[in-house]
Design a protein around this motif. Structure first.
Motif, PDB file in Angstrom:
ATOM      1  N   VAL A 117       0.861  -1.184   0.000  1.00  0.00           N
ATOM      2  CA  VAL A 117       0.000   0.000   0.000  1.00  0.00           C
ATOM      3  C   VAL A 117       0.894   1.229   0.000  1.00  0.00           C
ATOM      4  CG1 VAL A 117      -1.751   1.328   1.239  1.00  0.00           C
ATOM      5  CG2 VAL A 117      -1.871  -1.161   1.228  1.00  0.00           C
ATOM      6  N   ALA A 118       0.687   2.113  -0.944  1.00  0.00           N
ATOM      7  CA  ALA A 118       1.502   3.329  -1.021  1.00  0.00           C
ATOM      8  C   ALA A 118       0.970   4.385  -0.059  1.00  0.00           C
ATOM      9  CB  ALA A 118       1.476   3.872  -2.450  1.00  0.00           C
ATOM     10  N   PRO A 119       1.837   5.194   0.488  1.00  0.00           N
ATOM     11  CA  PRO A 119       1.368   6.316   1.310  1.00  0.00           C
ATOM     12  C   PRO A 119       0.521   7.264   0.450  1.00  0.00           C
ATOM     13  CG  PRO A 119       3.740   5.986   1.547  1.00  0.00           C
ATOM     14  CD  PRO A 119       3.310   5.152   0.396  1.00  0.00           C
ATOM     15  N   ALA A 120      -0.459   7.898   1.076  1.00  0.00           N
ATOM     16  CA  ALA A 120      -1.268   8.880   0.342  1.00  0.00           C
ATOM     17  C   ALA A 120      -0.366  10.032  -0.083  1.00  0.00           C
ATOM     18  CB  ALA A 120      -2.398   9.383   1.229  1.00  0.00           C
ATOM     19  N   THR A 121      -0.421  10.360  -1.356  1.00  0.00           N
ATOM     20  CA  THR A 121       0.486  11.375  -1.896  1.00  0.00           C
ATOM     21  C   THR A 121      -0.245  12.294  -2.859  1.00  0.00           C
ATOM     22  OG1 THR A 121       1.096  10.012  -3.810  1.00  0.00           O
ATOM     23  CG2 THR A 121       2.390   9.723  -1.794  1.00  0.00           C
ATOM     24  N   GLY A 122       0.534  13.170  -3.469  1.00  0.00           N
ATOM     25  CA  GLY A 122       0.037  13.953  -4.591  1.00  0.00           C
ATOM     26  C   GLY A 122       0.146  13.124  -5.861  1.00  0.00           C
ATOM     27  N   CYS A 123       0.049  13.797  -7.005  1.00  0.00           N
ATOM     28  CA  CYS A 123      -0.014  13.073  -8.271  1.00  0.00           C
ATOM     29  C   CYS A 123       1.200  13.283  -9.165  1.00  0.00           C
ATOM     30  CB  CYS A 123      -1.266  13.493  -9.027  1.00  0.00           C
ATOM     31  SG  CYS A 123      -2.805  13.195  -8.130  1.00  0.00           S
ATOM     32  N   ALA A 124       2.222  13.962  -8.675  1.00  0.00           N
ATOM     33  CA  ALA A 124       3.333  14.368  -9.539  1.00  0.00           C
ATOM     34  C   ALA A 124       4.004  13.211 -10.247  1.00  0.00           C
ATOM     35  CB  ALA A 124       4.356  15.152  -8.716  1.00  0.00           C
ATOM     36  N   ASP A 125       4.230  12.092  -9.555  1.00  0.00           N
ATOM     37  CA  ASP A 125       4.985  10.985 -10.141  1.00  0.00           C
ATOM     38  C   ASP A 125       4.122   9.753 -10.414  1.00  0.00           C
ATOM     39  OD1 ASP A 125       7.376  12.488  -9.968  1.00  0.00           O
ATOM     40  OD2 ASP A 125       7.546  11.950  -7.841  1.00  0.00           O
ATOM     41  N   ALA A 126       2.825   9.907 -10.381  1.00  0.00           N
ATOM     42  CA  ALA A 126       1.946   8.745 -10.514  1.00  0.00           C
ATOM     43  C   ALA A 126       1.493   8.477 -11.937  1.00  0.00           C
ATOM     44  CB  ALA A 126       0.720   8.927  -9.625  1.00  0.00           C
ATOM     45  N   PHE A 127       1.637   9.472 -12.820  1.00  0.00           N
ATOM     46  CA  PHE A 127       1.141   9.328 -14.182  1.00  0.00           C
ATOM     47  C   PHE A 127       2.191   9.781 -15.182  1.00  0.00           C
ATOM     48  CE2 PHE A 127      -2.462  10.636 -11.432  1.00  0.00           C
ATOM     49  CZ  PHE A 127      -3.151   9.433 -11.430  1.00  0.00           C
ATOM     50  N   GLY A 139      -7.769  18.724 -10.988  1.00  0.00           N
ATOM     51  CA  GLY A 139      -6.918  18.879  -9.815  1.00  0.00           C
ATOM     52  C   GLY A 139      -6.645  17.560  -9.110  1.00  0.00           C
ATOM     53  N   CYS A 140      -5.777  17.621  -8.142  1.00  0.00           N
ATOM     54  CA  CYS A 140      -5.391  16.420  -7.383  1.00  0.00           C
ATOM     55  C   CYS A 140      -5.458  16.730  -5.891  1.00  0.00           C
ATOM     56  CB  CYS A 140      -3.989  15.970  -7.782  1.00  0.00           C
ATOM     57  SG  CYS A 140      -3.354  14.560  -6.838  1.00  0.00           S
ATOM     58  N   ARG A 141      -6.463  16.197  -5.249  1.00  0.00           N
ATOM     59  CA  ARG A 141      -6.588  16.371  -3.801  1.00  0.00           C
ATOM     60  C   ARG A 141      -5.701  15.367  -3.068  1.00  0.00           C
ATOM     61  NH1 ARG A 141     -10.570  18.853  -1.042  1.00  0.00           N
ATOM     62  NH2 ARG A 141     -11.883  18.868  -2.923  1.00  0.00           N
ATOM     63  N   ARG A 142      -5.811  14.096  -3.479  1.00  0.00           N
ATOM     64  CA  ARG A 142      -4.985  13.058  -2.870  1.00  0.00           C
ATOM     65  C   ARG A 142      -5.040  11.814  -3.750  1.00  0.00           C
ATOM     66  NH1 ARG A 142      -1.145  14.173   0.433  1.00  0.00           N
ATOM     67  NH2 ARG A 142      -2.582  15.558   1.515  1.00  0.00           N
ATOM     68  N   LEU A 143      -3.958  11.061  -3.791  1.00  0.00           N
ATOM     69  CA  LEU A 143      -3.897   9.813  -4.540  1.00  0.00           C
ATOM     70  C   LEU A 143      -3.545   8.683  -3.585  1.00  0.00           C
ATOM     71  CD1 LEU A 143      -3.815   8.228  -7.256  1.00  0.00           C
ATOM     72  CD2 LEU A 143      -1.355   8.728  -7.311  1.00  0.00           C
ATOM     73  N   ILE A 144      -4.342   7.617  -3.634  1.00  0.00           N
ATOM     74  CA  ILE A 144      -4.045   6.428  -2.840  1.00  0.00           C
ATOM     75  C   ILE A 144      -3.926   5.236  -3.787  1.00  0.00           C
ATOM     76  CG2 ILE A 144      -5.097   7.286  -0.721  1.00  0.00           C
ATOM     77  CD1 ILE A 144      -7.583   5.682  -1.360  1.00  0.00           C
ATOM     78  N   ARG A 145      -2.977   4.333  -3.489  1.00  0.00           N
ATOM     79  CA  ARG A 145      -2.697   3.205  -4.380  1.00  0.00           C
ATOM     80  C   ARG A 145      -2.362   1.960  -3.569  1.00  0.00           C
ATOM     81  NH1 ARG A 145       2.311   5.540  -7.469  1.00  0.00           N
ATOM     82  NH2 ARG A 145       2.618   6.452  -5.397  1.00  0.00           N
ATOM     83  N   ALA A 146      -2.597   0.829  -4.207  1.00  0.00           N
ATOM     84  CA  ALA A 146      -2.189  -0.453  -3.632  1.00  0.00           C
ATOM     85  C   ALA A 146      -1.826  -1.377  -4.780  1.00  0.00           C
ATOM     86  CB  ALA A 146      -3.304  -1.055  -2.787  1.00  0.00           C
ATOM     87  N   THR A 147      -0.907  -2.303  -4.514  1.00  0.00           N
ATOM     88  CA  THR A 147      -0.503  -3.270  -5.533  1.00  0.00           C
ATOM     89  C   THR A 147      -0.878  -4.673  -5.079  1.00  0.00           C
ATOM     90  OG1 THR A 147       1.299  -1.870  -6.334  1.00  0.00           O
ATOM     91  CG2 THR A 147       1.427  -4.208  -6.853  1.00  0.00           C
ATOM     92  N   SER A 154       2.169 -14.636 -10.567  1.00  0.00           N
ATOM     93  CA  SER A 154       2.709 -14.445 -11.915  1.00  0.00           C
ATOM     94  C   SER A 154       2.485 -13.023 -12.411  1.00  0.00           C
ATOM     95  CB  SER A 154       2.046 -15.423 -12.887  1.00  0.00           C
ATOM     96  OG  SER A 154       2.287 -16.759 -12.515  1.00  0.00           O
ATOM     97  N   TYR A 155       1.412 -12.393 -11.918  1.00  0.00           N
ATOM     98  CA  TYR A 155       1.042 -11.062 -12.383  1.00  0.00           C
ATOM     99  C   TYR A 155       0.952 -10.108 -11.204  1.00  0.00           C
ATOM    100  CZ  TYR A 155      -0.687 -14.328 -15.917  1.00  0.00           C
ATOM    101  OH  TYR A 155      -0.799 -15.365 -16.814  1.00  0.00           O
ATOM    102  N   VAL A 156       1.179  -8.840 -11.487  1.00  0.00           N
ATOM    103  CA  VAL A 156       1.037  -7.787 -10.474  1.00  0.00           C
ATOM    104  C   VAL A 156       0.182  -6.661 -11.060  1.00  0.00           C
ATOM    105  CG1 VAL A 156       3.085  -8.215  -9.081  1.00  0.00           C
ATOM    106  CG2 VAL A 156       3.294  -6.947 -11.224  1.00  0.00           C
ATOM    107  N   THR A 157      -0.613  -6.064 -10.202  1.00  0.00           N
ATOM    108  CA  THR A 157      -1.525  -5.005 -10.644  1.00  0.00           C
ATOM    109  C   THR A 157      -1.577  -3.903  -9.601  1.00  0.00           C
ATOM    110  OG1 THR A 157      -2.912  -6.620 -11.811  1.00  0.00           O
ATOM    111  CG2 THR A 157      -3.881  -4.460 -11.353  1.00  0.00           C
ATOM    112  N   THR A 158      -1.344  -2.690 -10.027  1.00  0.00           N
ATOM    113  CA  THR A 158      -1.517  -1.530  -9.152  1.00  0.00           C
ATOM    114  C   THR A 158      -2.870  -0.904  -9.441  1.00  0.00           C
ATOM    115  OG1 THR A 158       0.846  -1.028  -8.959  1.00  0.00           O
ATOM    116  CG2 THR A 158      -0.686   0.787  -8.579  1.00  0.00           C
ATOM    117  N   VAL A 159      -3.635  -0.684  -8.392  1.00  0.00           N
ATOM    118  CA  VAL A 159      -4.931  -0.021  -8.523  1.00  0.00           C
ATOM    119  C   VAL A 159      -4.868   1.286  -7.746  1.00  0.00           C
ATOM    120  CG1 VAL A 159      -5.888  -1.294  -6.554  1.00  0.00           C
ATOM    121  CG2 VAL A 159      -7.442  -0.272  -8.221  1.00  0.00           C
ATOM    122  N   GLY A 160      -5.434   2.341  -8.321  1.00  0.00           N
ATOM    123  CA  GLY A 160      -5.347   3.651  -7.691  1.00  0.00           C
ATOM    124  C   GLY A 160      -6.671   4.393  -7.697  1.00  0.00           C
ATOM    125  N   LEU A 161      -6.831   5.265  -6.724  1.00  0.00           N
ATOM    126  CA  LEU A 161      -7.992   6.144  -6.628  1.00  0.00           C
ATOM    127  C   LEU A 161      -7.483   7.576  -6.486  1.00  0.00           C
ATOM    128  CD1 LEU A 161     -10.196   4.100  -4.104  1.00  0.00           C
ATOM    129  CD2 LEU A 161     -10.491   4.238  -6.588  1.00  0.00           C
TER     130      LEU A 161
END
Length: 287
Positions: A117-127, A139-147, A154-161
């Motif tokens: 689980v990634a720390p809640a961050t901004g969006c600068a390096d996420a896209f 705009g970007c209020r907050r980005l949360i992600r988990a892998t 065999s597979y990995v997936t990151t999902v973000g909100l």
């Protein structure tokens, strides 16, 4: 007596002829005020008209009340969603295990396990830069992600909100633009994975992205996405949108491996949980 009665004495007795009492006259033939007879009928008609107008007005008013309430509910739901990133526990937004019944190729079941689980961050390096530019209007209020990884690792997936700063109109405008310009299909507009060290996703970098999906919500200030790849770190030269990779007859490596299903299936289920949390937050009454 009738008009032709032969027993009548001419000149002395005149036939008495009786007619039905005419409207507006009394028994002596004197004129009556029509108001006496018309007024009750007019009053009755007026009463019926008032009652009818009252019922119609009530129905219209009821419609206004329902419509207004619906709009208020939708606005409350939208505004309440903006704070879910810090109001709802991580395990509820991104559960440790997600079941994907029928989510795999051919309707096969999937099970995803959260590995980071990634720390809640901004969006600068996420896209990627162009995607960041496309999302800038909301705009970007907050980005949360988990892998997550699949059962075989065999597979990995990151999902973000991505929780935006936009109002309903802003999200609707962005959704229309994504649909009209097919921005969710462009390979230069990809979200980036969260490659947590010490996990199966450690080698899941920008060049390992195989399939992805992006969903711009219009009933909440949220952009949901998922991006998938192989856990062994292999490079992917031509990422394929999940919708294309899932299509019947798709022959790319991502499609054959089911990576489109990985991205879409996990994104769908995380988005459903988010909507459930939005509904619960909107109907929750203050203590």
């Amino acid at each position: 007596m009738s008009w032709n009665d032969a027993t009548a004495t001419p000149g002395r007795e005149r036939p008495v002829v009786t007619f039905g009492e005419p409207e507006g006259y009394d028994e002596r033939g004197r004129g009556l005020s029509l108001a006496g007879r018309v007024a009750p009928r007019t009053a009755a008609a007026a009463a019926c008209m008032v009652l009818g107008l009252g019922l119609i007005g009530g129905a219209v008013t009821g419609g206004w009340i329902v419509d207004d309430g619906g709009g208020t509910g939708a606005a409350t739901s939208f505004s309440s969603a903006a704070g879910l990133w810090h109001d709802v526990p991580v395990d509820e937004l991104f559960p440790p295990t997600v079941q994907g019944i029928g989510a795999g190729p051919g309707g096969a079941d999937r099970t995803w396990t959260r590995i980071a689980v990634a720390p809640a961050t901004g969006c600068a390096d996420a896209f990627d830069p162009l995607l960041r530019k496309a999302l800038a209007p909301v705009g970007c209020r907050r980005l949360i992600r988990a892998t997550y990884t699949d059962a075989t690792q065999s597979y990995v997936t990151t999902v973000g909100l991505l929780f935006t700063k936009a109002d309903s109109a802003g999200m609707t405008a962005l959704a229309r633009r994504f649909a009209a310009e097919r921005l969710d299909r462009r390979t230069d507009l990809l979200p980036r994975p969260y490659a947590a060290k010490g996990t199966a996703a450690e080698r899941f970098g920008p060049h390992q992205r195989a399939s992805w999906t992006i969903s711009v919500l219009t009933d909440a200030p949220v952009v949901a996405y998922a991006v998938s790849g192989w856990a062994d770190g292999r490079t992917v030269d031509a990422p394929q949108p999940a919708a294309d990779a899932e299509a019947s007859g798709a022959t790319t490596a991502a499609a054959q491996a089911g990576l489109g299903n990985e991205a879409q299936g996990l994104a769908d289920r995380i988005e459903r949980r988010l909507r459930h949390d939005i509904a619960g937050s909107a109907t929750e009454k203050p203590s």
